[in-house]
Design a protein around this motif. Structure first.
Motif, mmCIF file in Angstrom:
data_model
loop_
_atom_site.group_PDB
_atom_site.id
_atom_site.type_symbol
_atom_site.label_atom_id
_atom_site.label_comp_id
_atom_site.label_asym_id
_atom_site.label_seq_id
_atom_site.Cartn_x
_atom_site.Cartn_y
_atom_site.Cartn_z
ATOM 1 N N PRO A 60 -12.225 5.535 -0.066
ATOM 2 C CA PRO A 60 -11.802 5.500 -1.460
ATOM 3 C C PRO A 60 -10.473 4.756 -1.614
ATOM 4 N N LYS A 61 -10.301 4.114 -2.747
ATOM 5 C CA LYS A 61 -9.051 3.433 -3.042
ATOM 6 C C LYS A 61 -8.034 4.463 -3.551
ATOM 7 N N PRO A 62 -6.759 4.200 -3.344
ATOM 8 C CA PRO A 62 -5.732 5.131 -3.834
ATOM 9 C C PRO A 62 -5.884 5.476 -5.315
ATOM 10 N N ALA A 63 -6.308 4.482 -6.107
ATOM 11 C CA ALA A 63 -6.471 4.734 -7.536
ATOM 12 C C ALA A 63 -7.588 5.722 -7.840
ATOM 13 N N ASP A 64 -8.502 5.894 -6.871
ATOM 14 C CA ASP A 64 -9.605 6.849 -7.062
ATOM 15 C C ASP A 64 -9.209 8.277 -6.709
ATOM 16 N N LEU A 65 -7.999 8.446 -6.191
ATOM 17 C CA LEU A 65 -7.550 9.760 -5.714
ATOM 18 C C LEU A 65 -6.277 10.188 -6.427
ATOM 19 N N PRO A 66 -6.368 10.499 -7.718
ATOM 20 C CA PRO A 66 -5.182 10.924 -8.470
ATOM 21 C C PRO A 66 -4.620 12.225 -7.903
#
Length: 297
Positions: A289-295
């Motif tokens: 997952p991309k960092p933006a997908d992991l708030p």
């Protein structure tokens, strides 16, 4: 379960989850993937009921001065992956005994090979066993192993990167913090089981790799390894119980709004839902997952 955040008023419609500020990644269908773990390898690591019934002890998530064993603290670790294990088990004839099985302290870590993205093999076996069981017991739910893996990744990073024995028992007990109001955002939950499952008096705390509260565990407890016991610390039991909990009420995991509703039972936070779904999607696609997908939760 989850982080036990205080309930918040949801301001979204179940049917418009994908429009929520990009929190939920695209392509989050429950898809069964192939695995690097063979059924034969898993069979060699499945629990022997006699071994479990003869053991005695428990396990922790944060250090405790009252416990003789060192505790594990839940923290983010970069573990994740894809796999498929077929493990058909007959259902036990009687309801399982709900308890935590005491275990010897000299157990060794499971040597099942990890899947891609680093997800521990023993965790894959537990999640996919739960998927197979639920496909028979509740086929309309369409529970995929990757959804359970997403929960397990967020709750305990699959028992801290696979620190579990060949039977799926954590090498050290897994407990969450006491729900006594000392942590911001957490509910105050008074003791519901006399400390029998969570080894704590006065207040409750979450237990095991899937982080169930004692009261919830008693309601949904399942025996994932067919030893006659529903132990919240055991990966096989916890994964199957988590699946039952998510499916409860006739929810269908192929419907995104219903899947979201189910995950919100664990933690009433859309950021939490986004993290679980992002990891589930990654385990299906083999792409981290991309960092933006992991708030932040």
């Amino acid at each position: 379960m989850g982080r036990h955040r205080k309930q918040q008023t949801a301001s979204f419609k179940r049917s418009s989850v994908l429009a929520l500020t990009g929190l939920v990644p695209a392509g989050l269908a429950a898809v069964t993937a192939t695995t690097d773990v063979s059924p034969a390898a898993v069979a060699q690591h499945l629990p022997n009921p006699r071994d479990l019934l003869n053991n005695e002890q428990g396990d922790v998530l944060e250090p405790e001065t009252s416990a003789p064993d060192a505790a594990e603290v839940v923290g983010a670790q970069p573990v994740a992956a894809v796999a498929t294990v077929e493990h058909a088990m007959a259902k036990p004839a009687a309801p399982p005994v709900v308890k935590t099985v005491a275990l010897a302290g000299d157990r060794v870590q499971s040597d099942l090979p990890s899947g891609s993205l680093g997800i521990p093999g023993i965790a894959i076996a537990a999640y996919q066993n739960a998927e197979a069981r639920l496909a028979v017991e509740n086929p309309n739910c369409h529970m995929g192993w990757s959804t359970l893996a997403g929960i397990g990744r967020v709750e305990s990073t699959h028992v801290f990167g696979g620190k579990a024995d060949r039977d799926g028992n954590p090498l050290k007990p897994v407990y969450g913090p006491a729900l006594d109001g000392s942590l911001y955002g957490n509910n105050v939950i008074r003791d519901s089981d006399g400390g029998v499952l969570d080894n704590l008096g006065g207040y409750d705390r979450a237990i095991g790799p899937m982080q169930f509260l004692p009261e919830t565990w008693h309601r949904f407890a399942a025996d994932g390894n067919n030893d006659g016991i529903a132990d919240p610390q055991n990966l096989f039991d916890a994964a199957l119980t988590a699946g039952k909990y998510l499916c409860h009420g006739g929810l269908d995991m192929r419907d995104l709004s219903q899947q979201t509703k189910a995950i919100l039972r664990y933690n009433n936070s859309m950021a939490y839902v986004a993290n679980v779904m992002a990891w589930a999607n990654s385990y299906n696609s083999n792409v981290a997952p991309k960092p933006a997908d992991l708030p932040r939760i």
